[in-house]
Design an enzyme around this catalytic site. Structure first.
Site, PDB file in Angstrom:
ATOM      1  NE  ARG A  37      -2.146  -1.894   3.235  1.00 50.20           N
ATOM      2  CZ  ARG A  37      -1.888  -3.190   3.270  1.00 50.20           C
ATOM      3  NH1 ARG A  37      -2.358  -3.988   2.343  1.00 50.20           N
ATOM      4  NH2 ARG A  37      -1.158  -3.703   4.246  1.00 50.20           N
ATOM      5  CG  HIS A  67       4.375  -6.769  -7.813  1.00 49.39           C
ATOM      6  ND1 HIS A  67       3.751  -5.539  -7.773  1.00 49.39           N
ATOM      7  CD2 HIS A  67       3.556  -7.582  -8.532  1.00 49.39           C
ATOM      8  CE1 HIS A  67       2.606  -5.620  -8.448  1.00 49.39           C
ATOM      9  NE2 HIS A  67       2.461  -6.845  -8.924  1.00 49.39           N
ATOM     10  CE1 TYR A  70      -0.526  -5.742  -6.363  1.00 50.05           C
ATOM     11  CE2 TYR A  70      -1.457  -5.848  -4.155  1.00 50.05           C
ATOM     12  CZ  TYR A  70      -0.917  -6.486  -5.247  1.00 50.05           C
ATOM     13  OH  TYR A  70      -0.764  -7.833  -5.247  1.00 50.05           O
ATOM     14  CG  HIS A 107      -0.405  -3.538 -11.076  1.00 48.88           C
ATOM     15  ND1 HIS A 107      -1.363  -3.775 -10.131  1.00 48.88           N
ATOM     16  CD2 HIS A 107       0.309  -4.689 -11.177  1.00 48.88           C
ATOM     17  CE1 HIS A 107      -1.251  -5.016  -9.680  1.00 48.88           C
ATOM     18  NE2 HIS A 107      -0.236  -5.586 -10.287  1.00 48.88           N
ATOM     19  CD  GLU A 142       0.753  -8.050 -12.855  1.00 41.62           C
ATOM     20  OE1 GLU A 142       1.483  -7.460 -12.024  1.00 41.62           O
ATOM     21  OE2 GLU A 142      -0.038  -8.950 -12.541  1.00 41.62           O
ATOM     22  CG  ASP A 176      -1.726 -11.989 -13.425  1.00 36.28           C
ATOM     23  OD1 ASP A 176      -2.631 -12.843 -13.547  1.00 36.28           O
ATOM     24  OD2 ASP A 176      -1.360 -11.545 -12.317  1.00 36.28           O
ATOM     25  CG  HIS A 179      -4.074  -9.632 -14.089  1.00 35.44           C
ATOM     26  ND1 HIS A 179      -3.055  -8.805 -13.683  1.00 35.44           N
ATOM     27  CD2 HIS A 179      -4.678 -10.053 -12.956  1.00 35.44           C
ATOM     28  CE1 HIS A 179      -3.048  -8.730 -12.358  1.00 35.44           C
ATOM     29  NE2 HIS A 179      -4.022  -9.489 -11.893  1.00 35.44           N
ATOM     30  CG  HIS A 211       2.373 -12.399 -12.087  1.00 38.41           C
ATOM     31  ND1 HIS A 211       1.960 -11.095 -11.921  1.00 38.41           N
ATOM     32  CD2 HIS A 211       3.611 -12.482 -11.555  1.00 38.41           C
ATOM     33  CE1 HIS A 211       2.924 -10.414 -11.315  1.00 38.41           C
ATOM     34  NE2 HIS A 211       3.934 -11.227 -11.090  1.00 38.41           N
ATOM     35  CG  ASP A 224      -6.954  -8.520 -10.604  1.00 39.36           C
ATOM     36  OD1 ASP A 224      -6.511  -9.664 -10.362  1.00 39.36           O
ATOM     37  OD2 ASP A 224      -6.306  -7.484 -10.392  1.00 39.36           O
ATOM     38  CG  HIS A 226      -4.982 -13.494  -8.387  1.00 39.93           C
ATOM     39  ND1 HIS A 226      -3.671 -13.203  -8.109  1.00 39.93           N
ATOM     40  CD2 HIS A 226      -5.390 -12.539  -9.268  1.00 39.93           C
ATOM     41  CE1 HIS A 226      -3.303 -12.123  -8.789  1.00 39.93           C
ATOM     42  NE2 HIS A 226      -4.337 -11.690  -9.489  1.00 39.93           N
ATOM     43  CD  GLU A 256       1.048 -12.063  -8.820  1.00 37.95           C
ATOM     44  OE1 GLU A 256       0.241 -12.111  -9.766  1.00 37.95           O
ATOM     45  OE2 GLU A 256       1.635 -11.033  -8.482  1.00 37.95           O
TER      46      GLU A 256
HETATM   47 ZN    ZN Z   1      -4.297  -9.647  -9.932  1.00 40.66          ZN
HETATM   48 FE    FE Z   2      -0.073 -10.490 -11.175  1.00 45.11          FE
HETATM   49 FE    FE Z   3       0.601  -7.490 -10.011  1.00 45.47          FE
END
Ligand code: ZN
Ligand code: FE
Ligand code: FE
Length: 276
Positions: A37, A67, A70, A107, A142, A176, A179, A211, A224, A226, A256
């Protein structure tokens, strides 16, 4: 040989994360560069980094994947959000030089009502400001599910960014599976065709990591969410084709999926058992 790992917590440092990867049968891993975050990144100890490098070379690790948080949105309509994102990106890319030769994934962002074109422009300008000529990291965009105003759910949007990045040999894509499936690319029934499409629009040599996530939802849902490998709409047979595909099989794969550490160990074992 399958290059497989999962997302792990870096909270105990680099050597600890490498050891944890080994314990669960992985030969790579993904970690957040800082709190997902946002916020500040932990101090990097050179001795800890050296211990990880040693562990990785002793155990034949593939490239590892860092990574970005987000919250890093390079194409927000809010200037403060964009500035914060740019500073995070700059700092992350400098810190990546402690581990040269690896991958950094982010992202692309959400254009928040500005439109895709404007979003792409802002992402490109941030990348061109943060990347530097002698950097030793490959930066990955991504592929996104297309939730809300996310940029990067269409291959054309990713190539639109890549084409304008100045240090063009240092930019690539992380695909991904959840995704792209949620974005509407049918990797279950038409894997060859979708990879041909990727090749035509982006260039398959840009693909540097995958991913591996199953999806809770249907093709083209733009959600989205997972799911564990084999328990979602993609399914184990499709994952068998993905990890064995000649265009993908040499890439590093990162789970993930919604799992604890034992769940990841199980999925790694499962995937190894279906390598041709
Ligand atoms: Zn995702
Ligand atoms: Fe991912
Ligand atoms: Fe990601």
């Amino acid at each position: 040989m399958l290059n497989i790992g999962c997302h792990l917590s870096i909270s105990n440092g680099f050597e600890a994360i490498g050891k944890q990867a080994l314990e669960i049968g992985a030969n790579t891993f993904q970690f957040f560069t800082r709190n997902p975050r946002g916020g500040s990144a932990r101090k990097i100890e050179q001795s800890d980094v050296n211990a990880l490098k040693h562990l990785m070379s002793e155990n034949g690790f593939s490239q590892i994947l860092a990574h970005a948080p987000y919250t890093m949105n390079l194409c927000s309509a809010k200037v403060e959000t964009r500035e914060f994102a740019l500073n995070t990106l700059k700092d992350d890319l400098l810190r990546m030089e402690y581990l040269p030769g690896n991958l950094y994934n982010f992202h692309p962002g959400s254009h928040t009502e500005q439109g895709v074109e404007k979003g792409i422009e802002q992402i490109v300008s941030a990348l061109n400001e943060a990347m530097f000529p002698d950097m030793n990291t490959t930066v990955l965009l991504e592929t996104m599910a297309g939730k809300g105003s996310e940029v990067g759910s269409k291959f054309e949007e990713l190539s639109g960014i890549i084409d304008k990045v100045e240090y063009n040999d240092k930019i690539g894509v992380c695909l991904d599976t959840c995704h792209v499936f949620d974005a509407g690319y049918d990797i279950v029934n038409h894997l060859d065709e979708e990879l041909d499409e990727f090749d035509k629009i982006i260039g398959i040599d840009r693909l540097k990591a995958v991913h591996l996530n199953d999806s809770m939802n249907y093709l083209g849902c733009h959600k989205d969410r997972h799911q564990k490998i084999g328990e979602g709409a993609i399914g184990l047979e499709a994952f068998k084709r993905i990890i064995n595909h000649p265009k993908l099989s040499n890439l590093p794969f990162f789970l993930e999926t919604p799992n604890d550490i034992d769940g990841y160990a199980y999925e790694i074992k499962l995937l190894k058992s279906i390598v041709d």
